[in-house]
Write a protein that holds these residues in place. Structure first.
Motif, PDB file in Angstrom:
ATOM      1  N   PHE A 166      -2.262  -2.125   5.229  1.00 43.13           N
ATOM      2  CA  PHE A 166      -3.600  -0.994   5.986  1.00 43.13           C
ATOM      3  C   PHE A 166      -3.989  -0.557   4.880  1.00 43.13           C
ATOM      4  O   PHE A 166      -5.278   0.203   5.214  1.00 43.13           O
ATOM      5  CB  PHE A 166      -1.961  -0.379   7.167  1.00 43.13           C
ATOM      6  CG  PHE A 166      -3.070   1.434   7.979  1.00 43.13           C
ATOM      7  CD1 PHE A 166      -2.979   0.740   8.474  1.00 43.13           C
ATOM      8  CD2 PHE A 166      -3.188   1.647   7.477  1.00 43.13           C
ATOM      9  CE1 PHE A 166      -4.866   1.722   9.910  1.00 43.13           C
ATOM     10  CE2 PHE A 166      -3.932   3.162   8.139  1.00 43.13           C
ATOM     11  CZ  PHE A 166      -4.101   2.949   9.102  1.00 43.13           C
ATOM     12  N   GLU A 167      -3.323  -0.340   4.137  1.00 45.70           N
ATOM     13  CA  GLU A 167      -3.923   1.078   3.153  1.00 45.70           C
ATOM     14  C   GLU A 167      -5.060   0.313   2.022  1.00 45.70           C
ATOM     15  O   GLU A 167      -6.284   1.249   1.930  1.00 45.70           O
ATOM     16  CB  GLU A 167      -3.139   1.773   2.337  1.00 45.70           C
ATOM     17  CG  GLU A 167      -1.952   2.980   2.467  1.00 45.70           C
ATOM     18  CD  GLU A 167      -0.667   3.251   1.655  1.00 45.70           C
ATOM     19  OE1 GLU A 167      -0.808   2.708   0.151  1.00 45.70           O
ATOM     20  OE2 GLU A 167       0.294   3.178   2.187  1.00 45.70           O
ATOM     21  N   VAL A 168      -5.039  -0.979   2.215  1.00 39.47           N
ATOM     22  CA  VAL A 168      -6.023  -1.485   1.428  1.00 39.47           C
ATOM     23  C   VAL A 168      -7.278  -1.782   2.373  1.00 39.47           C
ATOM     24  O   VAL A 168      -8.108  -1.202   2.098  1.00 39.47           O
ATOM     25  CB  VAL A 168      -6.055  -2.931   0.860  1.00 39.47           C
ATOM     26  CG1 VAL A 168      -6.899  -3.918   0.473  1.00 39.47           C
ATOM     27  CG2 VAL A 168      -5.151  -2.846   0.207  1.00 39.47           C
ATOM     28  N   LEU A 169      -6.635  -1.923   4.166  1.00 38.61           N
ATOM     29  CA  LEU A 169      -7.853  -2.323   4.471  1.00 38.61           C
ATOM     30  C   LEU A 169      -8.723  -1.026   4.489  1.00 38.61           C
ATOM     31  O   LEU A 169     -10.089  -0.727   4.720  1.00 38.61           O
ATOM     32  CB  LEU A 169      -7.576  -2.393   5.997  1.00 38.61           C
ATOM     33  CG  LEU A 169      -8.618  -2.166   6.843  1.00 38.61           C
ATOM     34  CD1 LEU A 169      -9.489  -3.578   7.151  1.00 38.61           C
ATOM     35  CD2 LEU A 169      -7.394  -2.854   8.408  1.00 38.61           C
ATOM     36  N   LEU A 170      -8.351   0.509   4.469  1.00 36.46           N
ATOM     37  CA  LEU A 170      -8.727   2.392   4.830  1.00 36.46           C
ATOM     38  C   LEU A 170      -9.680   2.610   3.883  1.00 36.46           C
ATOM     39  O   LEU A 170     -11.021   2.479   3.962  1.00 36.46           O
ATOM     40  CB  LEU A 170      -7.832   2.533   4.958  1.00 36.46           C
ATOM     41  CG  LEU A 170      -7.969   4.325   5.026  1.00 36.46           C
ATOM     42  CD1 LEU A 170      -8.444   4.735   6.879  1.00 36.46           C
ATOM     43  CD2 LEU A 170      -6.396   4.962   5.706  1.00 36.46           C
ATOM     44  N   TYR A 171      -9.042   1.616   2.464  1.00 37.21           N
ATOM     45  CA  TYR A 171     -10.136   2.036   1.697  1.00 37.21           C
ATOM     46  C   TYR A 171     -11.238   1.216   1.839  1.00 37.21           C
ATOM     47  O   TYR A 171     -11.734   1.482   1.002  1.00 37.21           O
ATOM     48  CB  TYR A 171      -9.652   1.758  -0.114  1.00 37.21           C
ATOM     49  CG  TYR A 171     -10.153   2.410  -0.739  1.00 37.21           C
ATOM     50  CD1 TYR A 171     -10.139   3.273  -1.265  1.00 37.21           C
ATOM     51  CD2 TYR A 171     -10.287   1.227  -1.971  1.00 37.21           C
ATOM     52  CE1 TYR A 171     -10.446   4.107  -2.487  1.00 37.21           C
ATOM     53  CE2 TYR A 171     -10.824   1.478  -2.705  1.00 37.21           C
ATOM     54  CZ  TYR A 171     -10.947   3.275  -3.433  1.00 37.21           C
ATOM     55  OH  TYR A 171     -11.369   3.614  -4.064  1.00 37.21           O
ATOM     56  N   ASP A 183      -8.736  -3.067 -10.216  1.00 32.49           N
ATOM     57  CA  ASP A 183      -8.066  -2.372 -10.593  1.00 32.49           C
ATOM     58  C   ASP A 183      -7.818  -1.052  -9.663  1.00 32.49           C
ATOM     59  O   ASP A 183      -7.316  -0.294  -9.831  1.00 32.49           O
ATOM     60  CB  ASP A 183      -8.916  -1.876 -11.920  1.00 32.49           C
ATOM     61  CG  ASP A 183      -8.182  -3.126 -12.875  1.00 32.49           C
ATOM     62  OD1 ASP A 183      -7.290  -3.512 -13.224  1.00 32.49           O
ATOM     63  OD2 ASP A 183      -9.356  -2.764 -13.866  1.00 32.49           O
ATOM     64  N   ASP A 184      -9.146  -0.364  -9.001  1.00 30.86           N
ATOM     65  CA  ASP A 184      -9.668   0.159  -7.742  1.00 30.86           C
ATOM     66  C   ASP A 184      -8.453   0.562  -7.041  1.00 30.86           C
ATOM     67  O   ASP A 184      -7.846   1.470  -6.652  1.00 30.86           O
ATOM     68  CB  ASP A 184     -11.067   0.497  -7.780  1.00 30.86           C
ATOM     69  CG  ASP A 184     -11.790   0.409  -8.675  1.00 30.86           C
ATOM     70  OD1 ASP A 184     -11.145   1.286  -9.743  1.00 30.86           O
ATOM     71  OD2 ASP A 184     -12.719   0.735  -8.422  1.00 30.86           O
ATOM     72  N   LEU A 185      -8.463  -1.071  -6.638  1.00 26.74           N
ATOM     73  CA  LEU A 185      -7.545  -0.652  -5.362  1.00 26.74           C
ATOM     74  C   LEU A 185      -6.226  -1.078  -5.974  1.00 26.74           C
ATOM     75  O   LEU A 185      -5.367  -0.434  -5.035  1.00 26.74           O
ATOM     76  CB  LEU A 185      -7.487  -2.206  -4.966  1.00 26.74           C
ATOM     77  CG  LEU A 185      -8.613  -2.989  -3.753  1.00 26.74           C
ATOM     78  CD1 LEU A 185      -9.057  -3.751  -3.325  1.00 26.74           C
ATOM     79  CD2 LEU A 185      -8.272  -2.109  -2.280  1.00 26.74           C
ATOM     80  N   VAL A 201      -2.674  -7.791  -5.346  1.00 23.93           N
ATOM     81  CA  VAL A 201      -4.008  -7.056  -4.436  1.00 23.93           C
ATOM     82  C   VAL A 201      -4.714  -8.702  -3.968  1.00 23.93           C
ATOM     83  O   VAL A 201      -4.352  -8.333  -3.137  1.00 23.93           O
ATOM     84  CB  VAL A 201      -4.933  -6.770  -5.528  1.00 23.93           C
ATOM     85  CG1 VAL A 201      -6.368  -6.020  -4.107  1.00 23.93           C
ATOM     86  CG2 VAL A 201      -4.545  -5.412  -5.768  1.00 23.93           C
ATOM     87  N   ASP A 202      -4.093  -9.194  -4.612  1.00 27.12           N
ATOM     88  CA  ASP A 202      -5.175 -10.626  -4.061  1.00 27.12           C
ATOM     89  C   ASP A 202      -4.224 -11.542  -2.969  1.00 27.12           C
ATOM     90  O   ASP A 202      -4.633 -11.821  -2.207  1.00 27.12           O
ATOM     91  CB  ASP A 202      -5.107 -11.566  -5.020  1.00 27.12           C
ATOM     92  CG  ASP A 202      -6.025 -11.423  -6.742  1.00 27.12           C
ATOM     93  OD1 ASP A 202      -7.440 -10.749  -6.104  1.00 27.12           O
ATOM     94  OD2 ASP A 202      -6.082 -12.004  -7.142  1.00 27.12           O
ATOM     95  N   VAL A 203      -2.839 -11.536  -3.055  1.00 32.56           N
ATOM     96  CA  VAL A 203      -1.635 -11.615  -2.000  1.00 32.56           C
ATOM     97  C   VAL A 203      -1.655 -10.961  -0.798  1.00 32.56           C
ATOM     98  O   VAL A 203      -1.551 -11.225   0.443  1.00 32.56           O
ATOM     99  CB  VAL A 203       0.039 -11.438  -2.397  1.00 32.56           C
ATOM    100  CG1 VAL A 203       0.216 -12.039  -1.565  1.00 32.56           C
ATOM    101  CG2 VAL A 203       0.164 -12.470  -3.776  1.00 32.56           C
ATOM    102  N   HIS A 204      -2.342  -9.295  -0.917  1.00 33.48           N
ATOM    103  CA  HIS A 204      -2.335  -8.475   0.073  1.00 33.48           C
ATOM    104  C   HIS A 204      -3.951  -8.865   1.269  1.00 33.48           C
ATOM    105  O   HIS A 204      -3.633  -8.927   1.852  1.00 33.48           O
ATOM    106  CB  HIS A 204      -1.733  -7.340  -0.301  1.00 33.48           C
ATOM    107  CG  HIS A 204      -0.431  -6.714  -0.239  1.00 33.48           C
ATOM    108  ND1 HIS A 204       0.448  -6.987  -1.442  1.00 33.48           N
ATOM    109  CD2 HIS A 204       0.055  -6.211   0.510  1.00 33.48           C
ATOM    110  CE1 HIS A 204       1.689  -6.688  -1.355  1.00 33.48           C
ATOM    111  NE2 HIS A 204       1.721  -5.498  -0.388  1.00 33.48           N
ATOM    112  N   VAL A 205      -4.002  -8.629  -0.084  1.00 28.73           N
ATOM    113  CA  VAL A 205      -6.026  -9.353   0.733  1.00 28.73           C
ATOM    114  C   VAL A 205      -6.252  -9.881   1.645  1.00 28.73           C
ATOM    115  O   VAL A 205      -6.379 -10.571   2.519  1.00 28.73           O
ATOM    116  CB  VAL A 205      -7.426  -9.084  -0.552  1.00 28.73           C
ATOM    117  CG1 VAL A 205      -8.484  -9.489   0.312  1.00 28.73           C
ATOM    118  CG2 VAL A 205      -7.226  -7.737  -0.664  1.00 28.73           C
TER     119      VAL A 205
END
Length: 240
Positions: A166-171, A183-185, A201-205
């Protein structure tokens, strides 16, 4: 009123090419060939967009970009970088660039990227509103995000996300069409002291993408090889 573009480029042939083609599209352009002078122009006069070369006399492009952002100047910036110079792209995005173009480039690509960046900044399609019950909601195409409730709806259907997804999507949705580095994520979502690698990061995306696959025409997360990701919506695709 035509939009104003500042071009900071010291190579005469490229500077003329940029100025001519942008002018042909109806933009007002100003060309400066020195880093220090370019920074002063960007700070003293309002521009709709800055096209910024990296290698410049006086101040380089990274120094200019860094100083602009430190002074609160949010004028969108497209950096010009050498082909295969991945580290330049990453560094430029970290300093706050909105997009990049690798040299040599075609006129069509240049104009498309300029148009896309200007459209994002003058007509941001990410709408923040409140529901009848007072809940904050962010709407991007058919995607509805409720930041305070950690809930996501796509085409009226609830999408179950893990907290970090959710936090990745929101960003990403707060920066539609903008390339966001891994790196930013990592730093924003997991924190600077997180000891895991970028693979996290890649796994969550990847997981997030699968959950959004029900309507790829509405919203999609694209990979930018060697850099990171960007969220693309239907209207951005049409204008690209």
């Amino acid at each position: 009123m035509p939009q104003n573009i500042l071009v900071i480029e010291d190579e005469p042939t490229l500077a003329r090419l940029l100025s001519y083609n942008l002018s042909q599209e109806g933009y007002e352009t100003k060309v400066i060939d020195h880093g220090g002078d370019g920074l002063q122009a960007a700070l003293q006069h309002p521009y709709d967009l800055i096209i910024l070369d990296i290698m410049l006399p006086g101040l380089n492009g990274f120094e200019i970009l860094s100083k602009l952002r430190q002074k609160g100047n949010r004028t969108p910036v497209i950096i010009l970088t050498a082909r295969n110079a991945e580290e330049e792209v990453v560094q430029g995005l970290k300093y706050g660039a909105d997009d990049y173009i690798t040299k040599p480039f075609g006129v069509a690509e240049l104009l498309a990227r300029v148009s896309a960046v200007l459209r994002r900044t003058t007509n941001d399609e990410t709408a923040v509103d409140k529901t009848a019950s007072g809940d904050k909601v962010i709407a991007v195409g058919d995607l509805l995000i409720y930041p305070e409730k950690y809930e996501v709806n796509l085409n009226g259907e609830s999408i179950p996300l893990r907290p970090k997804e959710f936090e990745v999507l929101l960003y990403l949705v707060q920066r539609p069409g903008v390339v966001v580095t891994r790196d930013d994520l990592m730093n924003i979502v997991w924190g600077f002291d997180y000891i895991g690698g970028q693979r996290t990061v890649d796994v969550h995306v990847s997981s997030l993408r699968k959950k959004l696959e029900m309507n790829q025409q509405s919203v999609q997360i694209e990979s930018i090889r060697g850099v990171g990701y960007k969220l693309v919506t239907a209207s951005l695709k049409k204008g690209s």
